[in-house]
Design a protein around this motif. Structure first.
Motif, PDB file in Angstrom:
ATOM      1  N   GLN A 130      57.322  54.858  12.984  1.00 60.74           N
ATOM      2  CA  GLN A 130      56.440  55.032  11.826  1.00 60.74           C
ATOM      3  C   GLN A 130      56.280  56.510  11.463  1.00 60.74           C
ATOM      4  OE1 GLN A 130      55.111  52.890   9.711  1.00 60.74           O
ATOM      5  NE2 GLN A 130      54.011  54.474   8.606  1.00 60.74           N
ATOM      6  N   ASN A 131      56.086  57.354  12.435  1.00 60.05           N
ATOM      7  CA  ASN A 131      55.872  58.784  12.159  1.00 60.05           C
ATOM      8  C   ASN A 131      57.114  59.469  11.602  1.00 60.05           C
ATOM      9  OD1 ASN A 131      53.222  58.686  12.934  1.00 60.05           O
ATOM     10  ND2 ASN A 131      53.575  59.540  14.968  1.00 60.05           N
ATOM     11  N   ASN A 132      58.279  58.969  11.939  1.00 58.64           N
ATOM     12  CA  ASN A 132      59.521  59.559  11.441  1.00 58.64           C
ATOM     13  C   ASN A 132      60.064  58.844  10.201  1.00 58.64           C
ATOM     14  OD1 ASN A 132      59.781  61.624  13.428  1.00 58.64           O
ATOM     15  ND2 ASN A 132      60.284  60.011  14.896  1.00 58.64           N
ATOM     16  N   GLN A 133      59.239  58.014   9.602  1.00 60.12           N
ATOM     17  CA  GLN A 133      59.597  57.237   8.410  1.00 60.12           C
ATOM     18  C   GLN A 133      60.879  56.425   8.617  1.00 60.12           C
ATOM     19  OE1 GLN A 133      58.729  60.664   7.892  1.00 60.12           O
ATOM     20  NE2 GLN A 133      56.640  60.021   7.438  1.00 60.12           N
ATOM     21  N   ASN A 134      61.038  55.875   9.809  1.00 55.94           N
ATOM     22  CA  ASN A 134      62.196  55.040  10.126  1.00 55.94           C
ATOM     23  C   ASN A 134      61.839  53.574  10.311  1.00 55.94           C
ATOM     24  OD1 ASN A 134      64.168  57.057  10.110  1.00 55.94           O
ATOM     25  ND2 ASN A 134      63.695  57.638  12.213  1.00 55.94           N
ATOM     26  N   LEU A 135      60.566  53.221  10.189  1.00 55.50           N
ATOM     27  CA  LEU A 135      60.137  51.852  10.453  1.00 55.50           C
ATOM     28  C   LEU A 135      60.565  50.924   9.324  1.00 55.50           C
ATOM     29  CD1 LEU A 135      58.563  49.930  12.314  1.00 55.50           C
ATOM     30  CD2 LEU A 135      56.538  50.445  10.963  1.00 55.50           C
ATOM     31  N   MET A 136      61.277  49.878   9.710  1.00 59.20           N
ATOM     32  CA  MET A 136      61.654  48.796   8.796  1.00 59.20           C
ATOM     33  C   MET A 136      61.099  47.514   9.423  1.00 59.20           C
ATOM     34  SD  MET A 136      65.612  49.931   8.115  1.00 59.20           S
ATOM     35  CE  MET A 136      66.004  48.616   6.984  1.00 59.20           C
ATOM     36  N   ILE A 137      60.108  46.913   8.772  1.00 57.05           N
ATOM     37  CA  ILE A 137      59.378  45.795   9.373  1.00 57.05           C
ATOM     38  C   ILE A 137      60.275  44.581   9.639  1.00 57.05           C
ATOM     39  CG2 ILE A 137      57.537  44.102   8.941  1.00 57.05           C
ATOM     40  CD1 ILE A 137      56.530  46.817   9.830  1.00 57.05           C
ATOM     41  N   PHE A 138      61.118  44.197   8.691  1.00 52.70           N
ATOM     42  CA  PHE A 138      61.927  42.995   8.876  1.00 52.70           C
ATOM     43  C   PHE A 138      62.813  43.054  10.124  1.00 52.70           C
ATOM     44  CE2 PHE A 138      65.873  40.608   8.164  1.00 52.70           C
ATOM     45  CZ  PHE A 138      65.345  39.322   8.213  1.00 52.70           C
ATOM     46  N   PRO A 139      63.645  44.074  10.288  1.00 47.42           N
ATOM     47  CA  PRO A 139      64.461  44.085  11.516  1.00 47.42           C
ATOM     48  C   PRO A 139      63.624  44.254  12.781  1.00 47.42           C
ATOM     49  CG  PRO A 139      64.861  46.063  10.231  1.00 47.42           C
ATOM     50  CD  PRO A 139      64.013  45.165   9.397  1.00 47.42           C
ATOM     51  N   TYR A 140      62.521  44.981  12.671  1.00 46.84           N
ATOM     52  CA  TYR A 140      61.662  45.175  13.840  1.00 46.84           C
ATOM     53  C   TYR A 140      61.112  43.829  14.315  1.00 46.84           C
ATOM     54  CZ  TYR A 140      58.406  47.505  16.969  1.00 46.84           C
ATOM     55  OH  TYR A 140      57.741  47.926  18.080  1.00 46.84           O
ATOM     56  N   LEU A 141      60.552  43.053  13.399  1.00 48.00           N
ATOM     57  CA  LEU A 141      59.986  41.757  13.776  1.00 48.00           C
ATOM     58  C   LEU A 141      61.069  40.766  14.198  1.00 48.00           C
ATOM     59  CD1 LEU A 141      57.187  41.316  11.105  1.00 48.00           C
ATOM     60  CD2 LEU A 141      56.949  41.998  13.488  1.00 48.00           C
ATOM     61  N   LEU A 142      62.191  40.798  13.506  1.00 50.45           N
ATOM     62  CA  LEU A 142      63.282  39.906  13.850  1.00 50.45           C
ATOM     63  C   LEU A 142      63.782  40.158  15.271  1.00 50.45           C
ATOM     64  CD1 LEU A 142      65.387  37.764  12.942  1.00 50.45           C
ATOM     65  CD2 LEU A 142      66.814  39.682  12.233  1.00 50.45           C
ATOM     66  N   PHE A 143      63.947  41.405  15.630  1.00 53.27           N
ATOM     67  CA  PHE A 143      64.457  41.710  16.969  1.00 53.27           C
ATOM     68  C   PHE A 143      63.373  41.666  18.040  1.00 53.27           C
ATOM     69  CE2 PHE A 143      68.233  42.592  14.687  1.00 53.27           C
ATOM     70  CZ  PHE A 143      69.241  42.329  15.596  1.00 53.27           C
ATOM     71  N   LEU A 144      62.105  41.691  17.651  1.00 55.38           N
ATOM     72  CA  LEU A 144      61.056  41.358  18.624  1.00 55.38           C
ATOM     73  C   LEU A 144      61.226  39.902  19.043  1.00 55.38           C
ATOM     74  CD1 LEU A 144      57.704  42.981  17.406  1.00 55.38           C
ATOM     75  CD2 LEU A 144      58.888  43.415  19.544  1.00 55.38           C
TER      76      LEU A 144
END
Length: 170
Positions: free
Chosen positions: A137-151
């Protein structure tokens, strides 16, 4: 053991294949997958150790039951050992006594389970999850869809890997 490693490697290859989409996608996928995978594996390992310690301490012995009783009542629901006669006792006193006993057991169970809850095998992966999310999030790299999918992928792979590693058919 080969099957366990192969499950993890297939999931890692899937995660590595996300570099074809973008580096940010891969970064989110890798951090989320490893976080969830390590949390599930750490939790299963901690609880396995807790159960093993309780079994070694004799907390789960059922030596006083014969084989037929184990088949008829596998969970010992119909224990004939203690019968309470409510005619001679005041019902309110019995309820107070039972509440006291349950409260003591609740504290005892919490104390026993805290070893598995506060295990480093569980806490370190949670720290990795939180710092990984904040870092993305701090490095402006957060993408929610892939993050949640790979969780989700990490939880599923962690469950099947942990099942192979820690749940034996004894």
């Amino acid at each position: 053991m080969k099957k366990t490693i192969s499950i993890f490697l297939v999931a890692e290859l899937l995660t590595l294949a996300t570099t074809l989409v973008s580096y940010k996608f891969f970064l989110n996928a890798q951090i989320a997958f490893l976080s969830a995978f390590l949390i599930i594996i750490g939790s299963m390992f901690s609880y396995k150790r807790l159960v093993d310690k309780r079994v070694e301490a004799g907390a789960y012995s059922d030596d006083n039951r014969d084989e037929l009783d184990k088949i008829d009542d596998p969970y010992d629901l119909y224990d004939e050992g203690e019968e309470v006669k409510l005619e001679s006792q005041d019902i309110k006193a019995v309820i107070k006594e039972e509440k006291k006993r349950l409260k003591a057991n609740s504290f005892k169970n919490t104390k026993i389970a805290s070893g598995a809850t506060m295990s480093m095998f569980r806490l370190i992966p949670y720290v990795f999850l939180v710092f990984g999310f904040i870092g993305l999030q701090n490095n402006q790299n957060l993408m929610i869809f892939p993050y949640l999918l790979f969780l989700l992928v990490g939880v599923v792979v962690g469950f099947f890997t942990g099942k192979k590693l820690f749940m034996s058919n004894q």
